[in-house]
Design an enzyme around this catalytic site. Structure first.
Site, PDB file in Angstrom:
ATOM      1  N   LYS A 230       8.549 -16.985 -11.298  1.00 28.96           N
ATOM      2  CA  LYS A 230       7.778 -15.845 -11.809  1.00 28.96           C
ATOM      3  C   LYS A 230       6.532 -16.349 -12.552  1.00 28.96           C
ATOM      4  CE  LYS A 230       8.085 -11.876 -14.788  1.00 28.96           C
ATOM      5  NZ  LYS A 230       8.680 -11.338 -16.010  1.00 28.96           N
TER       6      LYS A 230
ATOM      7  N   PHE B  30      -4.068   2.949  14.866  1.00 34.32           N
ATOM      8  CA  PHE B  30      -4.352   3.979  13.868  1.00 34.32           C
ATOM      9  C   PHE B  30      -5.506   3.493  13.003  1.00 34.32           C
ATOM     10  CE2 PHE B  30      -1.497   7.643  13.453  1.00 34.32           C
ATOM     11  CZ  PHE B  30      -0.729   7.437  14.584  1.00 34.32           C
TER      12      PHE B  30
ATOM     13  N   ASP C 205      -4.259  -6.708   5.108  1.00 32.63           N
ATOM     14  CA  ASP C 205      -5.289  -7.563   5.705  1.00 32.63           C
ATOM     15  C   ASP C 205      -5.334  -8.938   5.035  1.00 32.63           C
ATOM     16  OD1 ASP C 205      -6.128  -5.667   7.546  1.00 32.63           O
ATOM     17  OD2 ASP C 205      -7.463  -4.700   6.115  1.00 32.63           O
TER      18      ASP C 205
ATOM     19  N   LYS D 283     -11.064  -3.889  18.846  1.00 32.57           N
ATOM     20  CA  LYS D 283      -9.684  -4.280  19.164  1.00 32.57           C
ATOM     21  C   LYS D 283      -9.315  -3.931  20.614  1.00 32.57           C
ATOM     22  CE  LYS D 283      -8.349  -3.813  14.301  1.00 32.57           C
ATOM     23  NZ  LYS D 283      -7.291  -3.823  13.310  1.00 32.57           N
TER      24      LYS D 283
ATOM     25  N   ASN E  18       0.859  -1.197   0.000  1.00 27.05           N
ATOM     26  CA  ASN E  18       0.000   0.000   0.000  1.00 27.05           C
ATOM     27  C   ASN E  18       0.886   1.235   0.000  1.00 27.05           C
ATOM     28  OD1 ASN E  18       0.552   0.767   2.898  1.00 27.05           O
ATOM     29  ND2 ASN E  18      -0.311  -1.274   3.179  1.00 27.05           N
TER      30      ASN E  18
ATOM     31  N   LYS F  17     -13.490   0.168  15.480  1.00 25.36           N
ATOM     32  CA  LYS F  17     -12.182  -0.504  15.579  1.00 25.36           C
ATOM     33  C   LYS F  17     -11.644  -0.449  17.013  1.00 25.36           C
ATOM     34  CE  LYS F  17     -10.724   0.482  10.943  1.00 25.36           C
ATOM     35  NZ  LYS F  17      -9.901   1.273  10.062  1.00 25.36           N
TER      36      LYS F  17
END
Ligand code: CTP
Length: 415
Positions: A292, A326, A282, A344, A213, A340
């Site tokens: 490959k 975060f 995730d 959590k 990301n 969240k």
């Protein structure tokens, strides 16, 4: 970091006779730019390498060389300057000056002033490798360490004498980092261990491709740096990033979510404050191809499976840690982040919306809403280091509160 972070601080630089003396002009200039009141004391030999006028021009203060100089500003000059100093750095420190300080000899302005100084003292040895390795010099260095002087390990490289080896004074930027570590911030995290995760994870598809990301790690690195400057013993578990690693922080480099899990799992129990700012994948490819994957006609797909949620797993086994996560969202910031926090079981979640100007990946600023169980508060747009300082203020407060509660509970049991 705040530009004038050393405002109100007095830095005394002791410069002795070594070719590296000229580099201290750069250090003096960087310190002045950060707001410090900089005073330079030179040995007579140092004047062969750089002229005192250079330092006087850069610092705006008289450069002191001779103890018996009549044209002085302070009452008993060496004592007054020693009292005023927040830090005393001898750089470059020649074998001679190290020997004199270790032996209690004060026969010039530099050695008498450092003898009278009670502040933190740092010594940056700079000399030929053979001199540095001489057991007499090494004994003197050991002696200084025993007396509480901090020794800045010399760098290895090409030396002015033509040899290659240990004995180089580190670059001025490195010396600046040492000084900032010591005096830039209040030490309200001294004695605490802080664990930070940062950056993006990479999940391998085959030997040439991976899923990742846009996270650059800037927010997590800022948190690690500010926690270190505030005196914490910091461990940073980081995915691959392109940015400079914070100094004086223990770094554990990882690649995948699985590796990050293992590293955090290992470190978690020994830390009091844990902040997970990493952008953890995730999902990961169910299988990593060993060769490959070749192009084929038509559509293709990769089967993904969930990674372990590091934060949720740690939270389930937390004892007295303060746990901060975060949350990056593109819509319903507060609702999604509260969900969240609850799911959590966190003490604090720092929520930011990727679509808000000044927030998100790669920026030097962030716009964060701090969310706890009972309240939420949007912080104004700030530098990531400014945001890091605010987050740490809150986490320290929470840590102290929860410890006080535990102390009260212990006392009740005891009564
Ligand atoms: N996190 C984690 N382990 C994961 C995924 C996320 O520890 N496998 C942590 C992140 O470091 C962050 C927090 O969980 O502190 C929230 O991450 P985020 O990706 O925003 O939330 P998710 O729980 O993954 O939910 P979603 O992706 O659906 O928003």
């Amino acid at each position: 970091m705040e530009d004038k972070i050393l405002k109100g601080k007095t830095v005394v630089l002791g410069v002795s006779g070594s070719i590296a003396a000229y580099k201290i002009a750069n250090l003096a200039s960087m310190l002045v730019k950060k707001g410090a009141d900089v005073h330079v004391i030179m040995t007579k030999n140092a004047c062969n390498f750089i002229h005192p006028i250079t330092f006087e021009t850069l610092t705006g203060n008289k450069c002191l060389v001779d103890t018996f100089d009549r044209n002085f500003e302070f009452h008993v000059e060496h004592v007054s300057l020693a009292k005023k100093a927040d830090i005393f750095v001898v750089a470059p420190a020649s074998a001679n000056v190290i020997g004199k300080i270790a032996g209690g000899i004060g026969d010039d302005m530099l050695t008498t002033t450092i003898m009278a100084a009670k502040c933190h003292k740092m010594i940056s040895p700079a000399m030929n490798t053979n001199m540095y390795e001489n057991p007499i010099v090494q004994n003197n260095i050991e002696k200084l360490k025993e007396y509480g002087y901090e020794i800045i390990t010399p760098a290895t490289g090409y030396l002015a004498c033509g040899d290659t080896g240990t004995g180089k004074m580190p670059e001025p930027e490195v010396l600046l980092s040492y000084i900032l570590k010591e005096i830039a911030m209040k030490k309200d995290l001294a004695g605490k261990k802080v664990l930070v995760t940062a950056g993006a994870t990479r999940e391998r598809i085959d030997p040439v491709r991976f899923i990742t990301n846009y996270s650059t790690g800037k927010m997590g690195y800022a948190l690690a740096k500010i926690a270190m400057l505030r005196g914490a013993d910091v461990t940073l578990v980081t995915g691959k990033t392109q940015i400079k690693k914070p100094d004086f922080v223990r770094i554990i480099e990882v690649e995948s979510a699985g590796e990050m899990f293992d590293a955090v799992d290992e470190e978690f129990d020994s830390n009091q404050i844990v902040i997970m700012s990493a952008a953890v994948a995730d999902y990961k490819p169910k299988e990593e191809a060993s060769e490959k994957i070749k192009k084929k006609d038509g559509q293709t797909s990769i089967i993904l499976e969930s990674t372990k949620d590091i934060l949720a797993t740690m939270s389930a086994r937390k004892k007295n840690q303060i746990l901060c996560g975060f949350s990056m969202e593109t819509e319903n910031l507060i609702e999604n982040s509260i969900a969240k926090l609850e799911k959590k079981n966190l003490d604090l979640i720092c929520a930011n919306n990727l679509k808000v100007e000044g927030a998100g990946f790669g920026t030097d600023t962030n716009v964060v809403t701090l969310i706890s169980r009972n309240w939420h508060k949007e912080l104004p747009k700030k530098s990531k280091e400014g945001v890091a300082a605010d987050i740490l203020d809150m986490l320290i407060y929470m840590y102290n509160q929860s410890n006080a509660k535990e102390r009260d509970a212990d006392e009740k049991v005891y009564q």
